[in-house]
Design a protein around this motif. Structure first.
Motif, PDB file in Angstrom:
ATOM      1  N   ARG A  13      20.565 -12.276  30.654  1.00  0.00           N
ATOM      2  CA  ARG A  13      19.598 -13.204  29.877  1.00  0.00           C
ATOM      3  C   ARG A  13      20.592 -13.993  28.825  1.00  0.00           C
ATOM      4  O   ARG A  13      21.751 -13.695  28.519  1.00  0.00           O
ATOM      5  CB  ARG A  13      18.856 -12.362  28.957  1.00  0.00           C
ATOM      6  N   ASN A  45      24.600  -3.429  26.537  1.00  0.00           N
ATOM      7  CA  ASN A  45      23.635  -3.914  26.713  1.00  0.00           C
ATOM      8  C   ASN A  45      22.538  -2.663  27.432  1.00  0.00           C
ATOM      9  O   ASN A  45      22.452  -2.905  28.691  1.00  0.00           O
ATOM     10  CB  ASN A  45      23.322  -5.193  27.234  1.00  0.00           C
ATOM     11  N   PRO A  46      22.248  -1.671  26.841  1.00  0.00           N
ATOM     12  CA  PRO A  46      21.650  -0.682  27.566  1.00  0.00           C
ATOM     13  C   PRO A  46      20.191  -0.694  27.639  1.00  0.00           C
ATOM     14  O   PRO A  46      19.516  -1.671  27.124  1.00  0.00           O
ATOM     15  CB  PRO A  46      22.026   0.705  26.702  1.00  0.00           C
ATOM     16  N   TYR A  72      16.540  -0.569  26.672  1.00  0.00           N
ATOM     17  CA  TYR A  72      15.890  -0.430  25.339  1.00  0.00           C
ATOM     18  C   TYR A  72      14.597  -0.728  25.136  1.00  0.00           C
ATOM     19  O   TYR A  72      14.076  -0.765  23.863  1.00  0.00           O
ATOM     20  CB  TYR A  72      16.699  -1.197  24.366  1.00  0.00           C
TER      21      TYR A  72
HETATM   22  N1  GLN Z   1      16.189  -8.179  27.046  1.00  0.00           N
HETATM   23  C1  GLN Z   1      15.690  -7.538  28.260  1.00  0.00           C
HETATM   24  C2  GLN Z   1      14.264  -7.932  28.372  1.00  0.00           C
HETATM   25  O1  GLN Z   1      13.580  -8.542  27.435  1.00  0.00           O
HETATM   26  C3  GLN Z   1      15.878  -5.977  28.142  1.00  0.00           C
HETATM   27  C4  GLN Z   1      17.133  -5.729  28.435  1.00  0.00           C
HETATM   28  C5  GLN Z   1      17.356  -4.159  28.114  1.00  0.00           C
HETATM   29  O2  GLN Z   1      16.450  -3.412  28.118  1.00  0.00           O
HETATM   30  N2  GLN Z   1      18.535  -3.859  27.813  1.00  0.00           N
HETATM   31  O3  GLN Z   1      13.663  -7.717  29.261  1.00  0.00           O
END
Ligand code: GLN
Length: 306
Positions: A96, A206-207, A209
């Motif tokens: 991203r 960037n786990p 989350y």
């Molecule tokens: N930013 C990602 C999303 O919005 C999620 C990334 C993550 O879980 N590390 O889909």
């Protein structure tokens, strides 16, 4: 039925917007460019060209996949990140733009020992050993290896074999295989177990989350195609931060830096988790380009004198 490129692009635009694709105009053109192996700039010169039926059919097949919700990047197999073209497939999260902020901040820490201009208690040096934990496609670690001369070694680590295969491919395609190693395993466990004395100057991650309960509400592109393993952070979305923090301090060198990407609503909770360990100083939270909370950074504290 011979159609001009302009005509099939219009058909593409209509089909994609009718099926709820948000960037229908861009995606209809990108799919054509992908099919023909041309750039956007070259596309303009092709509008009047008449396309043979067989190519029209191939284009329509790609459109059907996109219209059914498959992300553009899994169809074309690439996503640009930090100006580099990363291979992607359904084993990895599509890198991203928000994550570019994390990489840019990490580069500033490595180059300048500052974070958005504020100085950090980190020595300037040209031999940073970096761990990209939960690396997926390797976008973070491989960008650092490729763009940051101060980085001498990167380890990209993930629990997913499929993801590591993609990351390996990217390191080799982007010419940094010599600088990048790969490790398969759960969070910091392989480093604690195998190289007992392995210490990193930076752990960046960037786990997954996203809260489990939120997964069902995600865009269909994400929910139905991106790897759940890379998104689902457990009931409160914090499982992986907790897991990493159990071992982070013991895997970091003196004044080592920990950098996390976080969800836009996790600033307080992730910063608190880092503070609660009592092992870090300079716990800082930062925003992405859209002004949303996106990054938590902290520096390993020196040992207190008794
Ligand atoms: N930013 C990602 C999303 O919005 C999620 C990334 C993550 O879980 N590390 O889909």
């Amino acid at each position: 039925m011979s159609l001009s490129v302009k005509e099939i692009l219009n058909i593409g635009l209509r089909q994609l917007s009718d099926s709820g694709v948000s960037d229908a105009a861009i995606d209809s053109k990108q799919l054509y460019c992908f099919l023909m192996g041309i750039t956007n700039a070259q596309l303009i010169l092709e509008y009047q060209k008449i396309l043979p039926d067989s190519l029209c059919d191939e284009y329509f097949k790609l459109l059907d996949r996109r219209a059914a919700g498959e992300p553009l990047q899994y169809i074309t197999g690439v996503q640009c990140f930090m100006g580099l073209d990363f291979d992607v497939d359904e084993n990895v999260l599509i890198p991203r733009q928000d994550t570019e902020t994390l990489v840019e901040d990490a580069m500033e820490v490595i180059r300048e020992s500052t974070l958005r201009g504020e100085s950090l208690p980190v020595k300037k040096r040209r031999d940073w050993d970096v761990l990209d934990l939960c690396c997926g496609s390797g976008a973070i670690g491989i960008s650092l290896a490729s763009l940051c001369p101060g980085v001498s070694k990167v380890v990209c680590s993930d629990i997913s074999k499929g993801a590591l295969a993609v990351a390996r491919r990217n390191a080799s395609k982007l010419g940094v295989s010599k600088k990048v190693d790969f490790e398969e395993g759960s969070l910091l466990k392989p480093f604690k177990r195998r190289f007992h004395s392995k210490k990193f100057d930076m752990i960046i991650s960037n786990p997954p989350y996203i809260k489990t309960s939120v997964i069902a509400t995600l865009q269909r592109e994400v929910r139905d195609h991106e790897p759940m393993q890379a998104l689902d952070g457990g009931a409160d979305g914090l499982d992986f931060y907790k897991g990493i923090l159990e071992d982070a301090a013991s895997c970091l060198a003196k004044n080592g830096v920990l950098m996390f990407e976080i969800g836009h609503d996790q600033r307080v909770s992730v910063a608190a988790l880092v503070e609660e360990t009592g092992q870090f100083t300079h716990v800082t939270t930062l925003q992405d380009l859209a002004g949303r909370d996106r990054i938590v950074c902290a520096v390993l504290a020196g040992k207190k004198k008794e």
